[in-house]
Design an enzyme around this catalytic site. Structure first.
Site: not given
Ligand code: ADP
Ligand code: ADP
Ligand code: MG
Length: 453
Positions: A290, A116, A275, A237, A164-165, A158, A208, A292
């Site tokens: 992402n 990232k 995103e 989400k 996956g949050g 981060k 988001h 995928r």
């Molecule tokens: P989306 O953005 O499609 O909603 P999510 O962030 O909810 O995706 O992730 C989709 C699935 O992939 C979930 O089951 C999440 O737990 C898994 N996942 C995504 N990235 C990772 C990661 N880096 N490590 C482990 N699980 C992940």
């Molecule tokens: P993941 O790879 O786990 O999906 P993201 O970078 O997409 O991680 O971030 C997941 C969520 O975390 C975002 O949808 C948002 O709610 C929060 N987030 C991420 N970065 C920031 C930021 N710089 N400031 C505020 N919220 C953030």
């Molecule tokens: Mg994300």
């Protein structure tokens, strides 16, 4: 076109891919762990191969077992779905070396966007706005402190390999930095195998907003509008919709252009999602891409009428996109509720055997699930068991349809978050479209949101 595709996944997304293959006249191979012998994806695929014990790393993440299954069954391509091996560049590379088509972008693109911090750098270079932050990963806590002074607090540490949050830590003030830095890199190393972390300014109460993009091997790249995914708990989400109530045509156009710039900058092929966070003043920032298909892709399908999985397969087979940008139109409004097998109050997973399963239906309703009465929800995997999608001609109609669908959705034997989703779609701020990623925290603290109202 492919004769046979192996699906390297389970649950609702494996089934979703099987349906797309059937419509395309392609044979399917399901792989499964010993915990999933009676799963629907196994029953509905043309062939099945058991690839190991329940644990992820011994089955669905076991690259050699998945590849062997493809070789034994003579599959020509692999669809990874989301999660598991979907963003594993090594797996995509091994597929290629074994003469299997990986249905997704190239290993290089997966690797570059999966890091990232590197993705941020690529986007800065391409002129896509990113959240103010560190230029790359951090070498030391001293360097973190220096950069933090220039971007200002509060900020977010981060994990560069996060997803996956997970792998994010908020730092409210300088005194917190050392503690959170150490915690974040320790967690990142343990959870993702890479301890590297980077800094971003914490955007306050953002929305988001993500854009679906898709590109073919001929060099065409188009977008399929946005999905708003601000209803999140712990960065995960819960509910997604299209269109977003926050965008007018001008902002939508500018964000779509930024998403296309991002995709073109990396020569993106196949389906992907860019995103962004949208702040209160209307500025937007790239956070990640992402590489995928995404969990929430059905809302896009419901408003555009385009089958994203079929398109992914056609593109992987070398066909050009079956539509152009001007063919992509939004019609109506769609909302998706993620239904998780979890306790609605404690959020703890609630695996077990489903006793009663009555799915909702009727006009405008789509249910993506691999559940049925007597199915077992194993404790080993993600707790999401169904995606309920409602489409209406207006957002108001979509909400009313979602409410009545949730009301008639009966799942017994395991606990689900259906009651929580019912409360969300009845909440006034949600109905008015006054939402942000801070919505859920406030909502859960309120008497209504916590279910004690
Ligand atoms: P989306 O953005 O499609 O909603 P999510 O962030 O909810 O995706 O992730 C989709 C699935 O992939 C979930 O089951 C999440 O737990 C898994 N996942 C995504 N990235 C990772 C990661 N880096 N490590 C482990 N699980 C992940
Ligand atoms: P993941 O790879 O786990 O999906 P993201 O970078 O997409 O991680 O971030 C997941 C969520 O975390 C975002 O949808 C948002 O709610 C929060 N987030 C991420 N970065 C920031 C930021 N710089 N400031 C505020 N919220 C953030
Ligand atoms: Mg994300």
């Amino acid at each position: 076109m492919f004769r046979k595709i192996l699906i390297a996944n389970r649950g609702e997304i494996a089934l979703r891919i099987i349906w797309a293959c059937r419509e395309l006249g392609i044979k399917t191979v399901a792989v499964h762990s010993t915990a999933d012998t009676d799963s629907l994806h196994v029953k509905f695929a043309d062939e099945e191969v058991c690839i190991g014990p329940p644990r992820n790393d011994e089955s669905y993440l076991n690259v050699s077992a998945v590849i062997s299954a493809a070789e034994i069954t003579d599959a020509e391509a692999v669809h990874p779905g989301y999660g598991f091996l979907a963003e594993n560049a090594h797996f995509a590379e091994v597929c290629r070396e074994c003469g299997l088509t990986f249905i997704g972008p190239s290993p290089d693109v997966i690797r570059n966007m999966g890091d990232k911090a590197a993705a941020r750098r690529a986007m800065v270079a391409a002129g896509v706005p990113t959240v103010p932050g560190s230029e790359g990963t951090l070498d030391s806590v001293e360097q973190a402190a220096e950069i933090a002074e220039t971007i200002g607090y509060p900020l977010l540490i981060k994990a560069t390999a996060g997803g996956g949050g997970r792998g994010m830590r908020i730092v409210l003030e300088p005194d917190d930095l050392v503690r959170q830095y150490e915690a974040a890199s320790g967690e990142a190393g343990a959870a993702f195998g890479v301890p590297d972390v980077y800094l971003e300014k914490l955007v306050l109460e953002p929305r988001h907003i993500e854009f679906q993009v898709i590109g073919d091997a001929q060099g065409n790249v188009v977008h399929l509008f946005e999905r708003e995914c601000s209803i999140q708990r712990r960065h995960q989400k819960l509910l997604e919709e299209c269109p977003s109530t926050a965008l007018d045509d001008d902002l939508r156009g500018r964000m779509a252009e930024a998403a296309l710039t991002a995709a073109r900058a990396v020569n993106y092929v196949n389906a992907g999602t860019v995103e962004f966070l949208l702040d209160k003043s209307g500025d937007f920032y790239f956070i990640e891409m992402n590489t995928r298909i995404q969990v929430e892709h059905p809302v896009t399908e419901m408003v555009t009428g385009i089958d994203l999985i079929k398109e992914q397969i056609r593109i992987a087979a070398g066909e050009p996109l079956s539509f152009t940008q001007s063919d992509v139109k939004m019609s109506g409004h769609a909302i998706e509720c993620r239904v998780n097998a979890e306790d609605p109050d404690t959020f703890r997973p609630s695996p077990g055997q489903i006793s009663t399963f009555h799915p909702p239906g009727g006009p405008g309703i789509r249910l993506d699930t691999a559940c049925y009465a007597e199915a077992v929800v194993p404790p080993y995997y993600d707790s999401m068991i169904a995606k309920l999608v409602a489409r209406g001609n207006t957002r108001g109609e979509a909400i009313l349809r979602m409410r009545r669908a949730l009301d008639s959705f009966v799942v017994e034997g395991v606990r689900t978050n259906i009651p929580l989703q019912q409360r969300i779609v009845s909440e006034e701020d949600f109905v008015r479209g006054r939402i942000s990623t801070a919505f859920m925290e406030r909502f859960l603290e309120s008497p209504v949101g916590s279910g004690k109202g």
